[in-house]
Design a protein around this motif. Structure first.
Motif, PDB file in Angstrom:
ATOM      1  N   ARG A 167       0.838  -1.213   0.000  1.00  0.00           N
ATOM      2  CA  ARG A 167       0.000   0.000   0.000  1.00  0.00           C
ATOM      3  C   ARG A 167       0.867   1.255   0.000  1.00  0.00           C
ATOM      4  NH1 ARG A 167      -3.494  -2.877   3.361  1.00  0.00           N
ATOM      5  NH2 ARG A 167      -2.532  -2.020   5.224  1.00  0.00           N
ATOM      6  N   ALA A 168       1.936   1.240   0.794  1.00  0.00           N
ATOM      7  CA  ALA A 168       2.837   2.402   0.849  1.00  0.00           C
ATOM      8  C   ALA A 168       3.475   2.656  -0.512  1.00  0.00           C
ATOM      9  CB  ALA A 168       3.907   2.176   1.917  1.00  0.00           C
ATOM     10  N   ILE A 169       3.878   1.591  -1.191  1.00  0.00           N
ATOM     11  CA  ILE A 169       4.477   1.736  -2.533  1.00  0.00           C
ATOM     12  C   ILE A 169       3.439   2.249  -3.524  1.00  0.00           C
ATOM     13  CG2 ILE A 169       5.476   0.465  -4.481  1.00  0.00           C
ATOM     14  CD1 ILE A 169       6.666  -1.441  -2.351  1.00  0.00           C
ATOM     15  N   ALA A 170       2.239   1.675  -3.479  1.00  0.00           N
ATOM     16  CA  ALA A 170       1.174   2.098  -4.400  1.00  0.00           C
ATOM     17  C   ALA A 170       0.856   3.581  -4.201  1.00  0.00           C
ATOM     18  CB  ALA A 170      -0.064   1.239  -4.195  1.00  0.00           C
ATOM     19  N   ASN A 171       0.855   4.042  -2.954  1.00  0.00           N
ATOM     20  CA  ASN A 171       0.554   5.454  -2.687  1.00  0.00           C
ATOM     21  C   ASN A 171       1.634   6.386  -3.249  1.00  0.00           C
ATOM     22  OD1 ASN A 171      -1.836   4.841  -1.390  1.00  0.00           O
ATOM     23  ND2 ASN A 171      -0.919   4.825   0.654  1.00  0.00           N
ATOM     24  N   LYS A 172       2.864   5.921  -3.316  1.00  0.00           N
ATOM     25  CA  LYS A 172       3.955   6.730  -3.876  1.00  0.00           C
ATOM     26  C   LYS A 172       3.910   6.782  -5.400  1.00  0.00           C
ATOM     27  CE  LYS A 172       6.388   7.390  -0.029  1.00  0.00           C
ATOM     28  NZ  LYS A 172       6.571   8.667   0.578  1.00  0.00           N
ATOM     29  N   ARG A 173       3.297   5.781  -6.016  1.00  0.00           N
ATOM     30  CA  ARG A 173       3.183   5.687  -7.480  1.00  0.00           C
ATOM     31  C   ARG A 173       4.549   5.652  -8.167  1.00  0.00           C
ATOM     32  NH1 ARG A 173      -2.059   9.504  -8.154  1.00  0.00           N
ATOM     33  NH2 ARG A 173      -3.480   7.991  -7.278  1.00  0.00           N
ATOM     34  N   TRP A 174       5.493   4.936  -7.560  1.00  0.00           N
ATOM     35  CA  TRP A 174       6.820   4.774  -8.149  1.00  0.00           C
ATOM     36  C   TRP A 174       6.816   3.742  -9.260  1.00  0.00           C
ATOM     37  CZ3 TRP A 174       9.149   4.151  -2.638  1.00  0.00           C
ATOM     38  CH2 TRP A 174       9.374   5.418  -2.094  1.00  0.00           C
ATOM     39  N   THR A 175       5.917   2.771  -9.142  1.00  0.00           N
ATOM     40  CA  THR A 175       5.887   1.661 -10.091  1.00  0.00           C
ATOM     41  C   THR A 175       4.472   1.473 -10.630  1.00  0.00           C
ATOM     42  OG1 THR A 175       5.481   0.048  -8.333  1.00  0.00           O
ATOM     43  CG2 THR A 175       7.778   0.431  -8.933  1.00  0.00           C
ATOM     44  N   GLU A 176       4.395   0.819 -11.780  1.00  0.00           N
ATOM     45  CA  GLU A 176       3.103   0.439 -12.338  1.00  0.00           C
ATOM     46  C   GLU A 176       2.623  -0.814 -11.604  1.00  0.00           C
ATOM     47  OE1 GLU A 176       1.476   2.223 -14.526  1.00  0.00           O
ATOM     48  OE2 GLU A 176       3.128   3.634 -14.831  1.00  0.00           O
ATOM     49  N   ARG A 177       1.344  -1.148 -11.732  1.00  0.00           N
ATOM     50  CA  ARG A 177       0.766  -2.270 -10.992  1.00  0.00           C
ATOM     51  C   ARG A 177       1.516  -3.578 -11.225  1.00  0.00           C
ATOM     52  NH1 ARG A 177      -1.921  -6.408 -12.001  1.00  0.00           N
ATOM     53  NH2 ARG A 177      -2.435  -5.814 -14.109  1.00  0.00           N
ATOM     54  N   VAL A 178       1.796  -3.909 -12.495  1.00  0.00           N
ATOM     55  CA  VAL A 178       2.481  -5.183 -12.771  1.00  0.00           C
ATOM     56  C   VAL A 178       3.912  -5.167 -12.236  1.00  0.00           C
ATOM     57  CG1 VAL A 178       1.054  -5.864 -14.734  1.00  0.00           C
ATOM     58  CG2 VAL A 178       3.079  -4.464 -15.125  1.00  0.00           C
ATOM     59  N   GLU A 179       4.536  -4.005 -12.212  1.00  0.00           N
ATOM     60  CA  GLU A 179       5.870  -3.905 -11.623  1.00  0.00           C
ATOM     61  C   GLU A 179       5.804  -4.067 -10.109  1.00  0.00           C
ATOM     62  OE1 GLU A 179       8.067  -0.951 -14.811  1.00  0.00           O
ATOM     63  OE2 GLU A 179       6.988  -0.063 -13.131  1.00  0.00           O
ATOM     64  N   THR A 180       4.760  -3.514  -9.494  1.00  0.00           N
ATOM     65  CA  THR A 180       4.576  -3.671  -8.050  1.00  0.00           C
ATOM     66  C   THR A 180       4.354  -5.136  -7.703  1.00  0.00           C
ATOM     67  OG1 THR A 180       3.638  -1.442  -7.944  1.00  0.00           O
ATOM     68  CG2 THR A 180       3.267  -2.869  -6.042  1.00  0.00           C
ATOM     69  N   ASP A 181       3.591  -5.856  -8.539  1.00  0.00           N
ATOM     70  CA  ASP A 181       3.402  -7.303  -8.323  1.00  0.00           C
ATOM     71  C   ASP A 181       4.756  -8.008  -8.305  1.00  0.00           C
ATOM     72  OD1 ASP A 181       0.660  -6.855  -8.390  1.00  0.00           O
ATOM     73  OD2 ASP A 181       0.410  -7.605 -10.438  1.00  0.00           O
TER      74      ASP A 181
END
Length: 193
Positions: A167-181
């Protein structure tokens, strides 16, 4: 790196699936024939009817009306070599196209870019390497942060801790969803969770 000395062709060999050019100062260029549609569809006799220019800088197939620059062939060979080297460093499971383009309309469309004289859809090998390097570096940096979070909240399972980090990474928007996976899978592997 592209040589400052102009490459000079001494011999050309066109096989069923490749084009090879021997160079005067040593070395050779090998490229897949699929890059040259006229040569690919030509007969073996037409392919072998090649003439090297007097300067050695050009290749000419008069029957096919095809002309190739040896300098451009060298640039293409070097680009392909660089792309292969970069691609070999990126794990196979890292996403190729984290942000597919969407174009409106009723007909299917490809969104692409014109880069270095070629049409590119999705990421180039270099762009993919840069994205992977950023994600790998982030995963390495998140190991101590995740361990600190797990120690602060010992009642949380590993999965809950990883969800909090995600969630913390998603909130920063550093990566796209598939990269976050991919990043979360890599973090789990680094932690041995």
């Amino acid at each position: 790196m592209i040589s400052r000395i102009r490459p000079i062709a001494t011999k050309v060999l066109v096989e069923e699936d490749s084009l090879s050019v021997l160079l005067k100062r040593g070395g050779s260029l090998h490229l897949p024939l699929r890059l040259f549609p006229r040569l690919l569809t030509a007969s073996p006799e037409q392919r072998s009817d090649v003439r090297i220019s007097a300067s050695g800088a050009g290749l000419h197939w008069d029957q096919l009306d095809e002309n190739l620059s040896v300098t451009e062939l060298m640039q293409e060979a070097e680009r392909r070599h660089r792309d292969e080297r970069l691609s070999s460093q990126v794990p196979a499971d890292f996403p190729w196209d984290p942000t597919p383009a969407l174009l409106s309309g009723s007909q299917p469309k490809l969104a692409g870019r014109w880069l270095d004289g070629r049409f590119v859809v999705g990421l180039t090998a270099e762009e993919r390497w840069v994205r992977w390097d950023m994600c790998e570096d982030l995963a390495q940096q998140l190991v101590p942060k995740t361990l600190k979070d797990a120690a602060k909240y010992p009642e949380h399972s590993h999965d809950v801790t990883l969800r909090r980090i995600r969630r913390a990474i998603a909130n920063k928007r550093w990566t796209e969803r598939v990269e976050t996976d991919w990043l979360m899978q890599r973090l789990r592997a680094l932690l041995g969770w």
